[in-house]
Design a protein around this motif. Structure first.
Motif, PDB file in Angstrom:
ATOM      1  N   ASP A  91      -9.468  -1.727   0.147  1.00 40.17           N
ATOM      2  CA  ASP A  91     -10.594  -2.708   0.669  1.00 40.17           C
ATOM      3  C   ASP A  91     -10.194  -3.859   1.031  1.00 40.17           C
ATOM      4  OD1 ASP A  91     -12.235  -0.552  -0.125  1.00 40.17           O
ATOM      5  OD2 ASP A  91     -12.649  -1.494  -2.127  1.00 40.17           O
ATOM      6  N   ASP A  92      -9.080  -4.419   0.385  1.00 37.01           N
ATOM      7  CA  ASP A  92      -8.857  -5.913   0.666  1.00 37.01           C
ATOM      8  C   ASP A  92      -8.051  -5.983   1.984  1.00 37.01           C
ATOM      9  OD1 ASP A  92      -8.526  -8.619   0.258  1.00 37.01           O
ATOM     10  OD2 ASP A  92      -6.660  -8.433  -0.825  1.00 37.01           O
ATOM     11  N   ARG A 124      -7.649   2.694  -9.318  1.00 39.17           N
ATOM     12  CA  ARG A 124      -8.338   1.512  -9.054  1.00 39.17           C
ATOM     13  C   ARG A 124      -7.609   0.374  -8.266  1.00 39.17           C
ATOM     14  NH1 ARG A 124      -9.215   0.109 -14.091  1.00 39.17           N
ATOM     15  NH2 ARG A 124     -10.305   1.865 -14.429  1.00 39.17           N
ATOM     16  N   ALA A 125      -6.413   0.292  -8.436  1.00 42.86           N
ATOM     17  CA  ALA A 125      -5.467  -0.753  -7.967  1.00 42.86           C
ATOM     18  C   ALA A 125      -5.386  -0.460  -6.497  1.00 42.86           C
ATOM     19  CB  ALA A 125      -4.007  -1.004  -8.558  1.00 42.86           C
ATOM     20  N   TYR A 126      -5.116   0.900  -6.011  1.00 46.00           N
ATOM     21  CA  TYR A 126      -4.864   1.305  -4.868  1.00 46.00           C
ATOM     22  C   TYR A 126      -6.196   1.279  -3.957  1.00 46.00           C
ATOM     23  CZ  TYR A 126      -3.249   4.599  -1.062  1.00 46.00           C
ATOM     24  OH  TYR A 126      -2.881   4.959   0.287  1.00 46.00           O
ATOM     25  N   GLU A 127      -7.382   1.591  -4.415  1.00 48.89           N
ATOM     26  CA  GLU A 127      -8.667   1.556  -3.719  1.00 48.89           C
ATOM     27  C   GLU A 127      -8.800  -0.055  -3.719  1.00 48.89           C
ATOM     28  OE1 GLU A 127     -10.104   3.996  -2.396  1.00 48.89           O
ATOM     29  OE2 GLU A 127      -8.672   5.394  -3.328  1.00 48.89           O
ATOM     30  N   ASP A 128      -8.781  -0.866  -4.319  1.00 46.65           N
ATOM     31  CA  ASP A 128      -8.948  -2.345  -4.347  1.00 46.65           C
ATOM     32  C   ASP A 128      -8.081  -2.722  -3.206  1.00 46.65           C
ATOM     33  OD1 ASP A 128     -10.984  -2.185  -6.194  1.00 46.65           O
ATOM     34  OD2 ASP A 128      -9.427  -3.154  -7.676  1.00 46.65           O
ATOM     35  N   LEU A 129      -6.750  -2.325  -3.310  1.00 46.91           N
ATOM     36  CA  LEU A 129      -6.043  -2.750  -2.147  1.00 46.91           C
ATOM     37  C   LEU A 129      -6.482  -2.383  -0.746  1.00 46.91           C
ATOM     38  CD1 LEU A 129      -3.003  -4.327  -1.302  1.00 46.91           C
ATOM     39  CD2 LEU A 129      -2.039  -2.326  -1.851  1.00 46.91           C
ATOM     40  N   LYS A 132       0.643  -1.287  -0.031  1.00 48.01           N
ATOM     41  CA  LYS A 132      -0.170   0.086  -0.035  1.00 48.01           C
ATOM     42  C   LYS A 132       0.930   1.297  -0.028  1.00 48.01           C
ATOM     43  CE  LYS A 132      -2.710   2.394   3.196  1.00 48.01           C
ATOM     44  NZ  LYS A 132      -3.467   2.354   4.451  1.00 48.01           N
ATOM     45  N   GLN A 142      -6.059   3.305 -13.726  1.00 44.59           N
ATOM     46  CA  GLN A 142      -5.686   2.092 -13.186  1.00 44.59           C
ATOM     47  C   GLN A 142      -4.923   1.913 -11.630  1.00 44.59           C
ATOM     48  OE1 GLN A 142      -3.424   0.612 -16.689  1.00 44.59           O
ATOM     49  NE2 GLN A 142      -5.225   0.194 -17.983  1.00 44.59           N
TER      50      GLN A 142
END
Length: 128
Positions: A113-114, A106-111, A71, A103
């Motif tokens: 959330d995970d 999106r990858a940062y936000e998905d990470l 992150k 992109q």
């Protein structure tokens, strides 16, 4: 005792890049990850002299620490993409930076959330 290298291995497994990170920066990502983990959950007991955790960490703990490091790395990459986007301005369609920015965001936000889902699974629920 869990060695520092186990967390570093998880961190390195999360991305593919030719960029070699300076040891000081990698160490800072690790320190930030431990701090964030300890703020959210519990003390981990990291010994800086031996570069080990006093108590053995579980696989989920090691994975979350590696994700928290990633992150920090991805946040730095995202910041760079945003700054490039601001410099280029109206030439975005020509350079393709708009897609890169989207992109990375999106990858940062998905990470994030995970990470939040995994941290919530490790939190103890008290219904007293």
């Amino acid at each position: 005792m869990t060695p520092y290298e186990k967390v570093i291995n998880v961190f390195h497994s999360m991305f593919q890049s030719n960029e070699i990170l300076p040891d000081g920066l990698e160490q800072q990502f690790f320190t930030n990850a431990v701090g964030e983990y300890e703020t959210e959950l519990t003390e981990l007991g990291f010994d800086e002299e031996s570069n080990t955790f006093k108590d053995p960490l579980t696989s989920p703990q090691i994975q979350i620490l590696g994700m928290l490091m990633y992150k920090g790395y991805l946040g730095r990459y995202r910041d760079r993409a945003l700054k490039l986007n601001n410099v280029v301005g109206r030439d975005i369609q020509l350079t393709g930076l708009a897609n890169t920015k989207a992109q990375v965001n999106r990858a940062y936000e998905d990470l994030i959330d995970d990470i939040e889902k995994k941290l919530s699974k490790l939190k103890m629920n008290n219904f007293d």
